[in-house]
Design a protein around this motif. Structure first.
Motif, PDB file in Angstrom:
ATOM      1  N   PRO A 109       0.807  -1.241   0.000  1.00 21.47           N
ATOM      2  CA  PRO A 109       0.000   0.000   0.000  1.00 21.47           C
ATOM      3  C   PRO A 109       0.828   1.274   0.000  1.00 21.47           C
ATOM      4  O   PRO A 109       0.319   2.354  -0.300  1.00 21.47           O
ATOM      5  N   TRP A 110       2.088   1.170   0.357  1.00 19.05           N
ATOM      6  CA  TRP A 110       2.876   2.366   0.627  1.00 19.05           C
ATOM      7  C   TRP A 110       3.864   2.701  -0.483  1.00 19.05           C
ATOM      8  O   TRP A 110       4.608   3.688  -0.355  1.00 19.05           O
ATOM      9  N   CYS A 111       3.887   1.919  -1.551  1.00 19.32           N
ATOM     10  CA  CYS A 111       4.947   2.063  -2.554  1.00 19.32           C
ATOM     11  C   CYS A 111       4.391   2.142  -3.972  1.00 19.32           C
ATOM     12  O   CYS A 111       3.359   1.555  -4.293  1.00 19.32           O
ATOM     13  N   GLU A 112       5.148   2.836  -4.821  1.00 19.65           N
ATOM     14  CA  GLU A 112       4.881   2.772  -6.253  1.00 19.65           C
ATOM     15  C   GLU A 112       5.812   1.787  -6.949  1.00 19.65           C
ATOM     16  O   GLU A 112       5.564   1.364  -8.069  1.00 19.65           O
ATOM     17  N   LYS A 113       6.911   1.426  -6.247  1.00 16.25           N
ATOM     18  CA  LYS A 113       7.817   0.398  -6.733  1.00 16.25           C
ATOM     19  C   LYS A 113       8.362  -0.385  -5.544  1.00 16.25           C
ATOM     20  O   LYS A 113       8.653   0.200  -4.491  1.00 16.25           O
ATOM     21  N   VAL A 114       8.516  -1.691  -5.719  1.00 14.77           N
ATOM     22  CA  VAL A 114       9.147  -2.538  -4.712  1.00 14.77           C
ATOM     23  C   VAL A 114      10.182  -3.405  -5.419  1.00 14.77           C
ATOM     24  O   VAL A 114       9.867  -4.071  -6.412  1.00 14.77           O
ATOM     25  N   LEU A 115      11.395  -3.407  -4.907  1.00 14.15           N
ATOM     26  CA  LEU A 115      12.469  -4.210  -5.476  1.00 14.15           C
ATOM     27  C   LEU A 115      12.808  -5.348  -4.524  1.00 14.15           C
ATOM     28  O   LEU A 115      13.038  -5.125  -3.332  1.00 14.15           O
ATOM     29  N   LEU A 116      12.847  -6.567  -5.047  1.00 14.73           N
ATOM     30  CA  LEU A 116      13.266  -7.732  -4.286  1.00 14.73           C
ATOM     31  C   LEU A 116      14.705  -8.048  -4.678  1.00 14.73           C
ATOM     32  O   LEU A 116      14.977  -8.422  -5.820  1.00 14.73           O
ATOM     33  N   LEU A 117      15.618  -7.868  -3.744  1.00 15.33           N
ATOM     34  CA  LEU A 117      17.021  -8.177  -3.971  1.00 15.33           C
ATOM     35  C   LEU A 117      17.332  -9.553  -3.407  1.00 15.33           C
ATOM     36  O   LEU A 117      17.019  -9.834  -2.239  1.00 15.33           O
ATOM     37  N   GLU A 118      17.940 -10.401  -4.213  1.00 14.37           N
ATOM     38  CA  GLU A 118      18.214 -11.780  -3.797  1.00 14.37           C
ATOM     39  C   GLU A 118      19.467 -12.275  -4.491  1.00 14.37           C
ATOM     40  O   GLU A 118      19.682 -11.999  -5.681  1.00 14.37           O
ATOM     41  N   TYR A 119      20.299 -13.020  -3.760  1.00 10.61           N
ATOM     42  CA  TYR A 119      21.561 -13.504  -4.303  1.00 10.61           C
ATOM     43  C   TYR A 119      21.448 -14.899  -4.911  1.00 10.61           C
ATOM     44  O   TYR A 119      22.003 -15.160  -5.988  1.00 10.61           O
ATOM     45  N   ALA A 120      20.761 -15.828  -4.247  1.00  9.92           N
ATOM     46  CA  ALA A 120      20.704 -17.218  -4.710  1.00  9.92           C
ATOM     47  C   ALA A 120      19.869 -17.309  -5.993  1.00  9.92           C
ATOM     48  O   ALA A 120      18.686 -16.943  -5.987  1.00  9.92           O
ATOM     49  N   GLN A 121      20.462 -17.792  -7.067  1.00  5.97           N
ATOM     50  CA  GLN A 121      19.772 -17.828  -8.348  1.00  5.97           C
ATOM     51  C   GLN A 121      18.464 -18.623  -8.305  1.00  5.97           C
ATOM     52  O   GLN A 121      17.463 -18.188  -8.906  1.00  5.97           O
ATOM     53  N   PRO A 122      18.383 -19.775  -7.621  1.00  3.91           N
ATOM     54  CA  PRO A 122      17.088 -20.463  -7.560  1.00  3.91           C
ATOM     55  C   PRO A 122      15.990 -19.609  -6.920  1.00  3.91           C
ATOM     56  O   PRO A 122      14.826 -19.666  -7.337  1.00  3.91           O
ATOM     57  N   ASN A 123      16.353 -18.813  -5.928  1.00  5.81           N
ATOM     58  CA  ASN A 123      15.370 -17.922  -5.307  1.00  5.81           C
ATOM     59  C   ASN A 123      14.977 -16.787  -6.244  1.00  5.81           C
ATOM     60  O   ASN A 123      13.818 -16.353  -6.257  1.00  5.81           O
ATOM     61  N   VAL A 124      15.938 -16.273  -7.009  1.00  4.47           N
ATOM     62  CA  VAL A 124      15.623 -15.242  -8.006  1.00  4.47           C
ATOM     63  C   VAL A 124      14.573 -15.766  -8.974  1.00  4.47           C
ATOM     64  O   VAL A 124      13.582 -15.083  -9.280  1.00  4.47           O
TER      65      VAL A 124
END
Length: 256
Positions: free
Chosen positions: A78-93
């Motif tokens: 509700p509070w954002c116009e953009k959300v970025l998910l940062l992740e290192y493990a390729q399977p999780n990406v």
């Protein structure tokens, strides 16, 4: 080295390329645990309080080390116009990219949204379409964040304490996360209390042992209105509960 156990002193020592997100979801989220539902409610109420004073709701959010867990990102919708998910493990990406696809995230995350939508600001959001519209995924290492990109709200769940057994990397991980937030940004971060490490599928992953005092020490220089919730819920063997920290980023400057 202890007999029968590989010491993972550094983040680079862990088998991240073999991380199994489906096994992780099955073990932790497919049947919602009461402690996770409690955490979601605490985040919902805290973020709602932070934005009830007319603060802008068009900011940028980040979930650092998102892993195979969507509820931190859902808490920012509700509070954002953009959300970025940062992740290192390729399977999780790859898992996160599927969750952010136009078809919408898996039904396993509905019970967590059910907790969030008890607040009117969340109830006004259609989560699947909103998630697909504003959420993006990027492969990145928490320890490589340089402080040049900054966000207006942020989450970091089970990352700084769950990526190595190294105290310096734990402290650096917390610093990198906090330095990625703008002054005044609300944040939520969680840690496994006194964790000895964790198993995902066929592989073992590291942990740095923390308690409430260590969490508070790592955050107090960075945070205003810091709340520490020491939740005595055991979700598996090898830890003593979960610590949730809520607060706002203050004006501290990272050491260079």
């Amino acid at each position: 080295m202890e007999r029968g156990r590989v010491i993972m002193d550094r983040n680079a020592d862990a088998p991240w390329s073999k991380f199994d997100p489906e096994a992780y979801v099955d073990a932790n989220y497919r049947s919602p645990l009461e402690v996770d539902l409690l955490i979601v409610r605490l985040m919902r109420d805290y973020f709602g309080k932070c934005f009830e004073d007319g603060a802008p709701r068009t900011g940028r959010g980040v979930d650092v080390g998102a892993g195979a867990n969507l509820y931190p990102a859902l808490s920012m919708l509700p509070w954002c116009e953009k959300v970025l998910l940062l992740e290192y493990a390729q399977p999780n990406v790859e898992y996160l990219e599927k969750q952010a696809a136009p078809a919408g995230f898996d039904a396993v995350w509905d019970p967590f949204w059910d907790q969030l939508r008890e607040h009117p600001e969340y109830a006004a959001v259609e989560p699947r379409s909103r998630f697909g519209e504003i959420v993006r995924v990027e492969r990145a290492n928490l320890l490589d964040l340089d402080g040049q990109r900054r966000w207006d709200i942020g989450t970091m769940f089970f990352v700084a304490d769950s990526m190595s057994e190294c105290p310096d990397e734990f402290r650096r991980g917390v610093t990198c996360f906090m330095d990625a937030l703008n002054e005044g940004a609300p944040f939520a971060t969680a840690f496994m209390k006194e964790s000895l490490g964790y198993q995902v599928g066929d592989h073992r992953y590291p942990a740095y042992r923390v308690n409430e005092e260590r969490v508070r020490e790592s955050l107090c220089d960075w945070a205003d209105d810091l709340e520490i919730h020491d939740l005595h819920h055991m979700v598996r063997e090898g830890h003593e509960g979960i610590i949730l920290a809520l607060g706002r980023r203050n004006s501290a400057i990272a050491d260079t």
